[in-house]
Design a protein around this motif. Structure first.
Motif, PDB file in Angstrom:
ATOM      1  N   ALA A 111      35.292  68.824  37.134  1.00 33.97           N
ATOM      2  CA  ALA A 111      34.851  68.216  38.398  1.00 33.97           C
ATOM      3  C   ALA A 111      34.081  66.928  38.130  1.00 33.97           C
ATOM      4  O   ALA A 111      33.262  66.860  37.216  1.00 33.97           O
ATOM      5  CB  ALA A 111      33.982  69.204  39.166  1.00 33.97           C
ATOM      6  N   GLN A 112      34.385  65.905  38.931  1.00 31.73           N
ATOM      7  CA  GLN A 112      33.667  64.628  38.870  1.00 31.73           C
ATOM      8  C   GLN A 112      33.489  64.105  40.287  1.00 31.73           C
ATOM      9  O   GLN A 112      34.289  64.421  41.176  1.00 31.73           O
ATOM     10  CB  GLN A 112      34.438  63.611  38.016  1.00 31.73           C
ATOM     11  CG  GLN A 112      34.525  63.973  36.544  1.00 31.73           C
ATOM     12  CD  GLN A 112      35.219  62.902  35.711  1.00 31.73           C
ATOM     13  OE1 GLN A 112      35.606  61.855  36.223  1.00 31.73           O
ATOM     14  NE2 GLN A 112      35.363  63.165  34.431  1.00 31.73           N
ATOM     15  N   PRO A 113      32.459  63.311  40.525  1.00 34.81           N
ATOM     16  CA  PRO A 113      32.179  62.847  41.896  1.00 34.81           C
ATOM     17  C   PRO A 113      33.352  62.133  42.555  1.00 34.81           C
ATOM     18  O   PRO A 113      33.548  62.236  43.764  1.00 34.81           O
ATOM     19  CB  PRO A 113      30.987  61.898  41.705  1.00 34.81           C
ATOM     20  CG  PRO A 113      30.322  62.383  40.450  1.00 34.81           C
ATOM     21  CD  PRO A 113      31.433  62.861  39.564  1.00 34.81           C
ATOM     22  N   ASP A 114      34.140  61.389  41.783  1.00 34.07           N
ATOM     23  CA  ASP A 114      35.228  60.614  42.360  1.00 34.07           C
ATOM     24  C   ASP A 114      36.574  61.321  42.252  1.00 34.07           C
ATOM     25  O   ASP A 114      37.623  60.708  42.459  1.00 34.07           O
ATOM     26  CB  ASP A 114      35.324  59.256  41.662  1.00 34.07           C
ATOM     27  CG  ASP A 114      35.589  59.394  40.163  1.00 34.07           C
ATOM     28  OD1 ASP A 114      35.364  60.509  39.622  1.00 34.07           O
ATOM     29  OD2 ASP A 114      36.010  58.406  39.540  1.00 34.07           O
ATOM     30  N   ARG A 115      36.576  62.609  41.950  1.00 34.73           N
ATOM     31  CA  ARG A 115      37.822  63.344  41.699  1.00 34.73           C
ATOM     32  C   ARG A 115      38.059  64.380  42.795  1.00 34.73           C
ATOM     33  O   ARG A 115      37.160  65.162  43.127  1.00 34.73           O
ATOM     34  CB  ARG A 115      37.749  64.008  40.326  1.00 34.73           C
ATOM     35  CG  ARG A 115      39.022  64.713  39.888  1.00 34.73           C
ATOM     36  CD  ARG A 115      38.906  65.165  38.443  1.00 34.73           C
ATOM     37  NE  ARG A 115      38.881  64.021  37.522  1.00 34.73           N
ATOM     38  CZ  ARG A 115      38.678  64.136  36.216  1.00 34.73           C
ATOM     39  NH1 ARG A 115      38.455  65.339  35.675  1.00 34.73           N
ATOM     40  NH2 ARG A 115      38.683  63.053  35.451  1.00 34.73           N
ATOM     41  N   ASP A 116      39.275  64.387  43.362  1.00 35.20           N
ATOM     42  CA  ASP A 116      39.619  65.379  44.374  1.00 35.20           C
ATOM     43  C   ASP A 116      41.004  65.947  44.072  1.00 35.20           C
ATOM     44  O   ASP A 116      41.522  65.770  42.960  1.00 35.20           O
ATOM     45  CB  ASP A 116      39.555  64.782  45.783  1.00 35.20           C
ATOM     46  CG  ASP A 116      40.472  63.571  45.957  1.00 35.20           C
ATOM     47  OD1 ASP A 116      41.432  63.411  45.172  1.00 35.20           O
ATOM     48  OD2 ASP A 116      40.234  62.762  46.877  1.00 35.20           O
ATOM     49  N   GLN A 117      41.616  66.597  45.039  1.00 37.34           N
ATOM     50  CA  GLN A 117      42.890  67.276  44.821  1.00 37.34           C
ATOM     51  C   GLN A 117      44.017  66.319  44.434  1.00 37.34           C
ATOM     52  O   GLN A 117      44.995  66.732  43.806  1.00 37.34           O
ATOM     53  CB  GLN A 117      43.294  68.061  46.080  1.00 37.34           C
ATOM     54  CG  GLN A 117      42.412  69.265  46.377  1.00 37.34           C
ATOM     55  CD  GLN A 117      42.578  70.361  45.339  1.00 37.34           C
ATOM     56  OE1 GLN A 117      43.673  70.622  44.856  1.00 37.34           O
ATOM     57  NE2 GLN A 117      41.472  71.009  44.981  1.00 37.34           N
ATOM     58  N   ARG A 118      43.858  65.043  44.727  1.00 35.09           N
ATOM     59  CA  ARG A 118      44.895  64.074  44.360  1.00 35.09           C
ATOM     60  C   ARG A 118      45.009  63.903  42.849  1.00 35.09           C
ATOM     61  O   ARG A 118      46.020  63.391  42.363  1.00 35.09           O
ATOM     62  CB  ARG A 118      44.600  62.721  45.022  1.00 35.09           C
ATOM     63  CG  ARG A 118      44.812  62.721  46.527  1.00 35.09           C
ATOM     64  CD  ARG A 118      44.331  61.443  47.160  1.00 35.09           C
ATOM     65  NE  ARG A 118      42.870  61.321  47.073  1.00 35.09           N
ATOM     66  CZ  ARG A 118      42.170  60.327  47.595  1.00 35.09           C
ATOM     67  NH1 ARG A 118      42.792  59.350  48.243  1.00 35.09           N
ATOM     68  NH2 ARG A 118      40.849  60.293  47.467  1.00 35.09           N
ATOM     69  N   TYR A 119      44.002  64.331  42.122  1.00 36.04           N
ATOM     70  CA  TYR A 119      44.038  64.233  40.656  1.00 36.04           C
ATOM     71  C   TYR A 119      45.203  65.021  40.067  1.00 36.04           C
ATOM     72  O   TYR A 119      45.713  64.691  39.002  1.00 36.04           O
ATOM     73  CB  TYR A 119      42.719  64.755  40.083  1.00 36.04           C
ATOM     74  CG  TYR A 119      42.574  64.572  38.585  1.00 36.04           C
ATOM     75  CD1 TYR A 119      42.329  63.319  38.033  1.00 36.04           C
ATOM     76  CD2 TYR A 119      42.692  65.666  37.722  1.00 36.04           C
ATOM     77  CE1 TYR A 119      42.198  63.148  36.661  1.00 36.04           C
ATOM     78  CE2 TYR A 119      42.564  65.502  36.352  1.00 36.04           C
ATOM     79  CZ  TYR A 119      42.320  64.253  35.827  1.00 36.04           C
ATOM     80  OH  TYR A 119      42.189  64.081  34.464  1.00 36.04           O
ATOM     81  N   LEU A 197      37.144  71.828  38.823  1.00 30.43           N
ATOM     82  CA  LEU A 197      37.900  71.601  40.053  1.00 30.43           C
ATOM     83  C   LEU A 197      39.211  72.379  39.961  1.00 30.43           C
ATOM     84  O   LEU A 197      39.983  72.176  39.023  1.00 30.43           O
ATOM     85  CB  LEU A 197      38.181  70.107  40.226  1.00 30.43           C
ATOM     86  CG  LEU A 197      39.082  69.701  41.397  1.00 30.43           C
ATOM     87  CD1 LEU A 197      38.385  69.984  42.725  1.00 30.43           C
ATOM     88  CD2 LEU A 197      39.468  68.215  41.288  1.00 30.43           C
ATOM     89  N   SER A 199      42.877  73.504  41.639  1.00 33.10           N
ATOM     90  CA  SER A 199      43.859  72.966  42.580  1.00 33.10           C
ATOM     91  C   SER A 199      44.128  73.934  43.728  1.00 33.10           C
ATOM     92  O   SER A 199      44.156  75.151  43.552  1.00 33.10           O
ATOM     93  CB  SER A 199      45.176  72.657  41.858  1.00 33.10           C
ATOM     94  OG  SER A 199      45.778  73.850  41.398  1.00 33.10           O
ATOM     95  N   ASP A 200      44.338  73.370  44.912  1.00 29.68           N
ATOM     96  CA  ASP A 200      44.796  74.166  46.052  1.00 29.68           C
ATOM     97  C   ASP A 200      46.280  74.472  45.920  1.00 29.68           C
ATOM     98  O   ASP A 200      46.752  75.516  46.384  1.00 29.68           O
ATOM     99  CB  ASP A 200      44.546  73.404  47.361  1.00 29.68           C
ATOM    100  CG  ASP A 200      43.063  73.172  47.618  1.00 29.68           C
ATOM    101  OD1 ASP A 200      42.245  74.005  47.173  1.00 29.68           O
ATOM    102  OD2 ASP A 200      42.725  72.148  48.254  1.00 29.68           O
TER     103      ASP A 200
END
Length: 254
Positions: A111-119, A197, A199-200
């Motif tokens: 997990a990183q502040p600028d990282r979301d499911q698009r990673y 993080l 993944s969904d």
């Protein structure tokens, strides 16, 4: 009279047909099958079967992810559980039985502040931490070590915990973990799980089946009846819940 009772007990013991079940390291289904302390859903399930009835005695036979289908064909064991249809066993002689148990493989990253499911949308240039011998949808279910290394920059180990540790240390970018195991890990290590993080979107959804060799000492129909009997008082559901698994609806029987 004592001798008669002893002989009767011996006859009952001899009457139980041994059912050999293939077992390879596949947490949370099975952990360290080659050891006396093998644990996981499979040993618990076989123990429940043995307590349920006396006609069959279920035992574990250790194998590996890479050779399990060859061992089934050669008759080293009678059946193997928790096999998904996409894993490449259709070419071997077998009978199968749907277990109506669902699981999935999920992507995990640090997990990183600028990282979301698009990673998880693009794996280009990312180091993939994978379990050696496993089949992954993103790789076309090709489990060949050289193929995965060359095409996906794969780091292959024999431990989900090792792969998650590599993420936390920045030595890998994405790991693939069974959803059931990931949930157990999060419960066991809540302080570490917040740094990950998940993944969904799953890499694959397991539609687990049991595979039987054609000369198996137990038929799929009899095995299915034992599963039904085990679940008559929700024993099976309780076992599955212990490992963060769930069953899917079973089609009604005429």
């Amino acid at each position: 009279m004592l001798l008669t009772l002893m002989l009767s007990a011996a006859c009952v013991a001899q009457a139980a047909t041994e059912i050999r079940v293939g077992a390879y390291h596949f947490p949370p289904y099975l952990i360290k099958p080659e050891s006396a302390g093998a644990s996981g859903l499979l040993p618990d399930l076989l123990k429940a079967f043995n307590q349920l009835q006396g006609e069959y005695r279920f035992t574990l036979v250790a194998t590996s992810a890479m050779r399990r289908y060859r061992d089934l064909q050669s008759g080293r064991f009678d059946l193997i559980l928790f096999e998904s249809p996409a894993w490449g066993w259709q070419h071997i002689a077998h009978e199968s039985l749907g277990l109506h148990i669902e699981d999935a493989e999920v992507y995990v990253a640090r997990a990183q502040p600028d990282r979301d499911q698009r990673y998880f949308d693009d794996f280009t240039g990312k180091r993939m931490a994978l379990y050696s011998g496993y089949h992954y949808s993103f790789a076309g279910f090709n489990s060949d070590r050289q193929f995965l290394t060359e095409h996906f920059n794969a780091l292959l180990t024999y431990s989900h915990d090792s792969n998650l540790t590599m993420l936390l240390l920045g030595r890998a970018d994405i790991a693939l973990i069974p959803r059931s195991y990931m949930r157990t890990y999060q419960q066991r290590y809540p302080e570490q799980s917040t740094a990950l993080l998940v993944s969904d979107r799953p890499d694959q959804v397991y539609q687990h089946q049991a595979l039987f060799r054609l000369q198996s000492a137990i038929s799929p129909q009899v095995f299915d009846a034992l599963l039904e009997q085990l679940n008559s008082d929700q024993q099976l559901e309780k076992l599955l819940g212990r490992y963060n698994l769930r069953s899917t609806p079973t089609p009604s029987r005429e």
